[in-house]
Every structure is written in structure tokens, then in C-alpha cells.
Enzyme design. Sequence first.
Site, short mmCIF file in Angstrom:
data_model
loop_
_atom_site.label_atom_id
_atom_site.label_comp_id
_atom_site.label_asym_id
_atom_site.label_seq_id
_atom_site.Cartn_x
_atom_site.Cartn_y
_atom_site.Cartn_z
CG HIS A 125 -2.02 -0.97 1.19
ND1 HIS A 125 -2.87 -1.14 0.11
CD2 HIS A 125 -2.42 -1.89 2.12
CE1 HIS A 125 -3.74 -2.10 0.38
NE2 HIS A 125 -3.47 -2.57 1.58
CG ASP A 162 -3.19 -8.27 0.66
OD1 ASP A 162 -2.42 -8.58 1.57
OD2 ASP A 162 -4.21 -7.57 0.84
CG HIS A 164 -6.95 -5.10 1.77
ND1 HIS A 164 -6.51 -6.04 2.69
CD2 HIS A 164 -8.11 -4.60 2.25
CE1 HIS A 164 -7.37 -6.11 3.68
NE2 HIS A 164 -8.35 -5.25 3.45
CG ASP A 245 -5.34 -9.98 3.27
OD1 ASP A 245 -5.02 -10.53 2.21
OD2 ASP A 245 -5.03 -8.81 3.54
#
Length: 315
Positions: A125, A162, A164, A245
Site C-alpha cells: 500500500h 492480497d 486488498h 487475507d
Amino acid sequence: MTTLLVSQPDFADHVTPPGHAERPDRIVAIEEALARSRFDALVRRNAPTGDLMLAELVHDARYLPQLRAARPAEGIGQLDPDTFISARSLDAVATGIGGALMALDAVLLGQADNAFCAIRPPGHHAEIDRPMGFCLVNTVAITAREAQRKYGAERIAIVDFDVHHGNGTQDIFKADPTVFYASSHQMPLYPGTGHPRETGVGNIVNVPLDANSDGAAMRDAYLTRIIPALIDFSPDLLLLSAGFDSHRLDPLAQLNWESSDFSWLTGKLMDVAERCCGNRIVSLLEGGYDLKGLAGGASHHVAMLMDGAVGRLED
């Protein structure tokens, strides 16, 4: 296959507030899962301290000074609602960089076929000029640039599974046709990026997945969109932003992958690496916040990297 496991001896130096999802227990859970006899064949090395200045390969020149200024002498500082920095966080970041580059050296020098790096904090991120989403420095992006700078790799592919979207990695490489970035991720979900129309200069492939979708939807996304584009790009090296995740147990998202889905996906990406880049894969840990789900996903991922089959593994 010879698989290198790089672990991080100072992972607990990055301190987050009590109850925070990105916590030192994550690495402990992975290490315990990979301590089983099934993983005796792993080549294990502790990550060395890396050069934090390598962050300037991918981040703004003011980025590191800003992180250093935000670092408290003691206790925990807050960078945004989700992202924290403690007195020795940058030591942990430097070790994560050192571990990733140790893995890169081993794979590109033929000492290992592939590698998995159990490091924290995560990085995907972190944008060119902004830390966010638990991430301080974008380690996978640094690894890609170092592969180009040190080894002359012409085409690097990064596949991010991931849950996200890796907005930071996309931000860094969106105008660079020498780096391919593909992401599967839940949408809508933090950070709100990753729409299919975000294609960079033709080097970005985003495949959003609906909340509550399962491994079947993931398989379709990779078989129809990501893997064909990856093969067409034909990378010299495959880097993975390995987030676990997407597991059905994870508290921060709503995908329903099983641990075995990470086996399937890893196997398919290994097929691409065999076809395009001599099996060369370096995988870096990103997310995964339920300890059981993280351990299950990571152990299936590493078992597949080791020999292309998971054998008998518990979730």
C-alpha cells in the site's frame, strides 16, 4: 524444487497498538506452521539488515526523511488511522528489505529455485510519497527495481493476491512498461483502487472479486484474465505479493478462499514461471490477519513452492 525460507529475526521491533491486526504474532504463526516435519527440506536463512536508502529506488526523495521525522523516540506514532510507526520500525523495515534482496540474490544466482520471505511490516500500500494501510516502505517494488539495477532483468512481473488492492505498487509502476502488475482483490474494499479500467500503460491488470465469492471465482479470474496477460508479458522474474487475507477466516475482508486455494494459485503461477522465467519466483508476505487462516494459507503456499504438491496438510 529448492525453496528458500527467509525469516526476519527482528520482526517484533515494529510495534503496533494492542489489538491492531498487523502484529508480531503473524510471523510467529507462520514460523510455527513451517516448523513441522513436512517442511524439513526448506533452506532457512535469517534476513540480514538491508540498506534502507534503497527505498529511494521507488519512493520520493523526501519519503525516508519524513518517516524518520515521524518516528518517536519511544512509544508509537500514528501516520494515518491505520498505520503506525514505533521507535525501531525502520529497523524492521530494513531487515525486510535485506531479506527480500537475499531471496532475490539466491534465486537469480541459482542457489534456490524460489523463495518465500516471512517479513513485516507489509509494503504494497505504500505509494511513491505516502505510507498507508499498515505499510511503511514498498518492499516488493524495491525488489523489482533491484532486480533490474543489479541483474539487468528487463521484464519484472508482480502478481498480488492480497485481498486488498496494492495501490502503492500500482502507483509506483503505472507508467513503466518494464514492470507488469496484476492484482486480484475484493471490491469494494480498502483502499478503493483497483478498478479494471486502471491499466497504466497497458502493464496493469486489475481483477476485482465480489464479497463472499470463493475459490471458484478466483480460479476464473486467474485462468481468464491474469495468467494469459502474464504469459503474454513473458517476465524474466516473477515476484509475488503474497497476502493471505483472502482466507475465509480473515476479519478484515469477506472472501471465502480455503487454504487449498492458495495451493492451486501457487501451482498455476509456478507453471507460468516454468514456462517464462526458469522457475524464478520470489514471494513476499503482505497481509493475512487471522492467525489460523494465515498459517494455513502460507503453509499451503510454501508446500507448493517446495515440490509442486501439498501432500497432507492441515488448514
